[in-house]
Design a protein around this motif. Structure first.
Motif, short mmCIF file in Angstrom:
data_model
loop_
_atom_site.label_atom_id
_atom_site.label_comp_id
_atom_site.label_asym_id
_atom_site.label_seq_id
_atom_site.Cartn_x
_atom_site.Cartn_y
_atom_site.Cartn_z
N ALA A 142 4.24 1.37 -8.43
CA ALA A 142 3.03 2.04 -7.94
C ALA A 142 1.86 1.62 -8.81
CB ALA A 142 3.21 3.56 -7.98
N ASP A 143 0.66 1.53 -8.20
CA ASP A 143 -0.53 1.17 -8.97
C ASP A 143 -1.08 2.41 -9.66
OD1 ASP A 143 -1.84 2.61 -7.01
OD2 ASP A 143 -2.51 0.84 -5.91
N SER A 145 -3.51 4.25 -9.01
CA SER A 145 -3.92 5.33 -8.11
C SER A 145 -2.73 6.08 -7.52
CB SER A 145 -4.77 4.76 -6.96
OG SER A 145 -3.99 3.90 -6.13
N GLY A 146 -1.51 5.58 -7.81
CA GLY A 146 -0.32 6.22 -7.29
C GLY A 146 0.17 5.65 -5.97
N LYS A 147 -0.49 4.63 -5.46
CA LYS A 147 -0.08 4.01 -4.21
C LYS A 147 1.18 3.17 -4.44
CE LYS A 147 -1.63 1.01 -0.45
NZ LYS A 147 -2.74 0.17 0.07
N ALA A 148 2.22 3.50 -3.72
CA ALA A 148 3.51 2.81 -3.91
C ALA A 148 3.53 1.48 -3.19
CB ALA A 148 4.64 3.69 -3.41
#
Length: 309
Positions: A142-143, A145-148
């Protein structure tokens, strides 16, 4: 799940248990014979993965023979059991799959390697080798920002189980084939105990209820006084079969046992316990020797990336 509920779950397992079963004597190979087998295995493995594995640096230790091969590959045979491990030398993040292949395709690749190695041809009388399970090892991230990121398939593992006269040989996988992208062989493990053809003696098989009582008592002793909530779940139910000890242990006999794999969740930790009890009145195998690795209550952390499909 509490212990009583777990026991009810295990009791629901449908087992085809014979009234009696032969206790089988096993062949014991010399180190020279094991090394000859390894040479044949390396030749067949090289042909299967289109690599030259005939030449390498051989080192004989007290408990194993190690072969260092070109391009980081290596092989080892364990003297106590005859177990073999071949690693092709691929780095963990090399040869990852561009797309996740279907279960049927991955299973077919694993079966193809087993066939090309001629493992079925080397089985003794009454022995068979059957596909049991496919595992997929995936990676994700995940980055900030929390985007998987979508999972990527790193490896597929096909596991095969040895059977003797229809009775499975429990314990570690008899054969495990780990495959990378494009059908490239990453590693192969083999642990098959070969009966000599002689029956040591016949033994009456105990009813599964006897095994369940022993497993319940062991679980109660281990987790009955545990602090905090403990979750117990059965992975494969109660199983019956002959038992193969781990690769570093010698073994003279094959004897039947009951086995249960219990997944335990406690606080932030998750583990798997393999519990084994004899399926006969007399115990023929060292299931719980002091100071030795025990199959009763043996623990191991569950891998976060490995999934069965």
């Amino acid at each position: 799940m509490d212990i009583n509920a777990l026991m009810e779950s295990l009791a629901s397992s449908r087992l085809d248990v014979p009234a009696e079963l032969g206790i089988l004597e096993l062949r014991r190979a010399s180190i020279d014979e094991l090394q000859r087998r390894l040479r044949k295995f390396l030749k067949a493995g090289g042909e299967a993965c289109d690599r030259n594995l005939d030449r390498g640096q051989w080192t004989t230790h007290e408990d194993r023979t190690l072969v260092r091969l070109p391009q980081g590959a290596h092989a080892v045979v364990y003297h106590a059991s005859g177990a073999v491990k071949l690693a092709a030398g691929l780095a963990p993040m090399e040869w990852m799959f561009k797309e996740i292949e279907s279960r049927e395709t991955l299973t077919g690749r694993a079966e193809g390697f087993v066939k090309s190695l001629g493992l079925h041809d080397n089985l003794g009388r009454g022995e068979t080798l059957a596909f049991e399970r496919l595992w997929q090892i995936k990676a994700s991230a995940a980055d900030r920002s929390g985007k998987a990121i979508a999972p990527v398939l790193c490896r597929a593992v096909g596991a095969f189980r040895q059977h003797i006269d229809g009775v499975p040989v429990l314990g570690p996988a008899s054969v495990a084939v780990q495959i990378a992208a494009e059908g490239v062989l990453d590693s192969l493990s083999l642990l098959m105990r070969s009966p000599s053809g002689e029956v040591f003696e016949k033994a009456k098989v105990l009813h599964p209820e006897r095994a369940l009582r022993q497993i319940g008592q062991q679980l109660a002793a281990r987790f009955g006084q545990a602090k905090g909530e403990v979750s117990l779940e059965s992975r494969d139910g109660l199983r019956f079969g002959y038992l193969s000890l781990p690769k570093r242990k010698s073994q003279r006999l094959l004897a039947p046992v009951y086995m249960a794999t219990i997944e335990v969740a406690h606080a932030l930790e998750r583990q798997a316990f393999v519990m084994v009890v004899p399926a006969t009145e007399k115990s023929y195998l060292p299931l719980d020797l002091p100071g030795a690795e025990s199959l009763i209550g043996q623990t191991g952390k569950l891998g976060a990336r490995r999934r069965c499909c």
